[in-house]
Design a protein around this motif. Structure first.
Motif, mmCIF file in Angstrom:
data_model
loop_
_atom_site.group_PDB
_atom_site.id
_atom_site.type_symbol
_atom_site.label_atom_id
_atom_site.label_comp_id
_atom_site.label_asym_id
_atom_site.label_seq_id
_atom_site.Cartn_x
_atom_site.Cartn_y
_atom_site.Cartn_z
ATOM 1 N N MET A 106 0.822 -1.188 0.000
ATOM 2 C CA MET A 106 0.000 0.000 0.000
ATOM 3 C C MET A 106 0.871 1.258 0.000
ATOM 4 N N LEU A 107 1.952 1.234 0.796
ATOM 5 C CA LEU A 107 2.832 2.397 0.834
ATOM 6 C C LEU A 107 3.468 2.648 -0.529
ATOM 7 N N GLY A 108 3.827 1.574 -1.231
ATOM 8 C CA GLY A 108 4.402 1.722 -2.563
ATOM 9 C C GLY A 108 3.435 2.389 -3.527
ATOM 10 N N VAL A 109 2.186 2.011 -3.454
ATOM 11 C CA VAL A 109 1.159 2.629 -4.302
ATOM 12 C C VAL A 109 1.016 4.108 -3.951
ATOM 13 N N MET A 110 0.998 4.408 -2.669
ATOM 14 C CA MET A 110 0.872 5.802 -2.240
ATOM 15 C C MET A 110 2.075 6.628 -2.709
ATOM 16 N N ILE A 111 3.275 6.031 -2.636
ATOM 17 C CA ILE A 111 4.472 6.722 -3.119
ATOM 18 C C ILE A 111 4.341 7.015 -4.600
ATOM 19 N N ASN A 112 3.922 6.015 -5.374
ATOM 20 C CA ASN A 112 3.773 6.221 -6.819
ATOM 21 C C ASN A 112 2.772 7.325 -7.131
ATOM 22 N N PHE A 113 1.675 7.351 -6.409
ATOM 23 C CA PHE A 113 0.709 8.429 -6.624
ATOM 24 C C PHE A 113 1.338 9.786 -6.328
ATOM 25 N N CYS A 114 2.092 9.866 -5.252
ATOM 26 C CA CYS A 114 2.731 11.142 -4.895
ATOM 27 C C CYS A 114 3.758 11.568 -5.930
ATOM 28 N N VAL A 115 4.481 10.604 -6.490
ATOM 29 C CA VAL A 115 5.519 10.916 -7.472
ATOM 30 C C VAL A 115 4.901 11.332 -8.803
ATOM 31 N N TYR A 116 3.925 10.569 -9.268
ATOM 32 C CA TYR A 116 3.401 10.779 -10.616
ATOM 33 C C TYR A 116 2.139 11.631 -10.679
ATOM 34 N N TYR A 117 1.530 11.890 -9.543
ATOM 35 C CA TYR A 117 0.350 12.756 -9.490
ATOM 36 C C TYR A 117 0.421 13.572 -8.206
ATOM 37 N N PRO A 118 1.214 14.645 -8.224
ATOM 38 C CA PRO A 118 1.464 15.426 -7.003
ATOM 39 C C PRO A 118 0.231 15.845 -6.201
ATOM 40 N N PRO A 119 -0.917 16.150 -6.820
ATOM 41 C CA PRO A 119 -2.084 16.490 -5.992
ATOM 42 C C PRO A 119 -2.506 15.371 -5.041
ATOM 43 N N ALA A 120 -2.101 14.136 -5.339
ATOM 44 C CA ALA A 120 -2.449 13.024 -4.444
ATOM 45 C C ALA A 120 -1.839 13.226 -3.067
ATOM 46 N N GLY A 121 -0.653 13.814 -3.021
ATOM 47 C CA GLY A 121 -0.003 14.070 -1.738
ATOM 48 C C GLY A 121 -0.812 15.004 -0.872
ATOM 49 N N GLU A 122 -1.413 15.990 -1.505
ATOM 50 C CA GLU A 122 -2.242 16.921 -0.750
ATOM 51 C C GLU A 122 -3.471 16.219 -0.191
ATOM 52 N N THR A 123 -4.013 15.269 -0.943
ATOM 53 C CA THR A 123 -5.164 14.503 -0.477
ATOM 54 C C THR A 123 -4.777 13.626 0.707
ATOM 55 N N LEU A 124 -3.611 12.986 0.622
ATOM 56 C CA LEU A 124 -3.142 12.147 1.725
ATOM 57 C C LEU A 124 -2.927 12.960 2.996
ATOM 58 N N ALA A 125 -2.607 14.221 2.821
ATOM 59 C CA ALA A 125 -2.300 15.073 3.972
ATOM 60 C C ALA A 125 -3.543 15.630 4.649
ATOM 61 N N GLY A 126 -4.686 15.450 4.063
ATOM 62 C CA GLY A 126 -5.903 16.028 4.625
ATOM 63 C C GLY A 126 -6.530 15.190 5.719
ATOM 64 N N GLU A 127 -7.411 15.809 6.466
ATOM 65 C CA GLU A 127 -8.263 15.144 7.457
ATOM 66 C C GLU A 127 -7.504 14.312 8.496
ATOM 67 N N GLY A 128 -6.397 14.800 8.982
ATOM 68 C CA GLY A 128 -5.693 14.127 10.066
ATOM 69 C C GLY A 128 -4.855 12.939 9.655
ATOM 70 N N GLY A 129 -4.921 12.546 8.399
ATOM 71 C CA GLY A 129 -4.147 11.390 7.942
ATOM 72 C C GLY A 129 -2.654 11.605 8.057
ATOM 73 N N LEU A 130 -2.217 12.803 7.749
ATOM 74 C CA LEU A 130 -0.787 13.100 7.819
ATOM 75 C C LEU A 130 -0.273 12.976 9.246
ATOM 76 N N GLU A 131 -1.021 13.494 10.197
ATOM 77 C CA GLU A 131 -0.605 13.406 11.595
ATOM 78 C C GLU A 131 -0.472 11.949 12.030
ATOM 79 N N GLY A 132 -1.366 11.103 11.552
ATOM 80 C CA GLY A 132 -1.283 9.677 11.867
ATOM 81 C C GLY A 132 -0.029 9.039 11.298
ATOM 82 N N LEU A 133 0.289 9.368 10.040
ATOM 83 C CA LEU A 133 1.502 8.836 9.422
ATOM 84 C C LEU A 133 2.754 9.327 10.145
ATOM 85 N N ILE A 134 2.761 10.601 10.491
ATOM 86 C CA ILE A 134 3.904 11.167 11.216
ATOM 87 C C ILE A 134 4.033 10.498 12.582
#
Length: 116
Positions: free
Chosen positions: A1-29
């Motif tokens: 799953m992390l590999g898929v998320m990395i690929n989305f962040c690399v090839y579709y930068p807006p995906a990173g902003e989506t991952l960072a929303g709604e407290g998800g980023l704080e959980g990952l950190i």
């Protein structure tokens, strides 16, 4: 799953902003902050597998931190209030892969060192 998320962040930068929303980023950190120091202490297959997952999490967080607002949130949320633990973790993961490539006969010469 992390590999898929990395690929989305690399090839579709807006995906990173989506991952960072709604407290998800704080959980990952939080997962990263709670576990990244344990990466060097792998003494079993189970811990080694956890280290691989944490390494990929480091790569994902590194890509996310390419966006300045996410980088600022990482620094604000991480207990060390610094990006350095993430950079150290990414460098350690890169070194692990270089070492593994050398063991597997794939070369592994050269290297990259990230700085904040």
């Amino acid at each position: 799953m992390l590999g898929v998320m990395i690929n989305f962040c690399v090839y579709y930068p807006p995906a990173g902003e989506t991952l960072a929303g709604e407290g998800g980023l704080e959980g990952l950190i939080g997962v990263f902050a709670d576990n990244h120091l344990k990466m060097a202490d792998a003494d079993s297959m189970e811990k080694t597998q956890l280290n691989v997952a944490l390494g990929y999490l480091s790569i994902l967080l590194g890509y996310l931190c390419l966006h300045e607002p996410i980088k600022e949130r990482f620094v604000r949320v991480h207990p060390k209030k610094s990006l350095q633990p993430l950079l150290d973790s990414v460098n350690e993961f890169i070194a692990l892969h270089i070492k593994a490539a050398g063991v597997n006969g794939e070369g592994g010469k050269g290297g990259v060192r990230l700085r904040g």
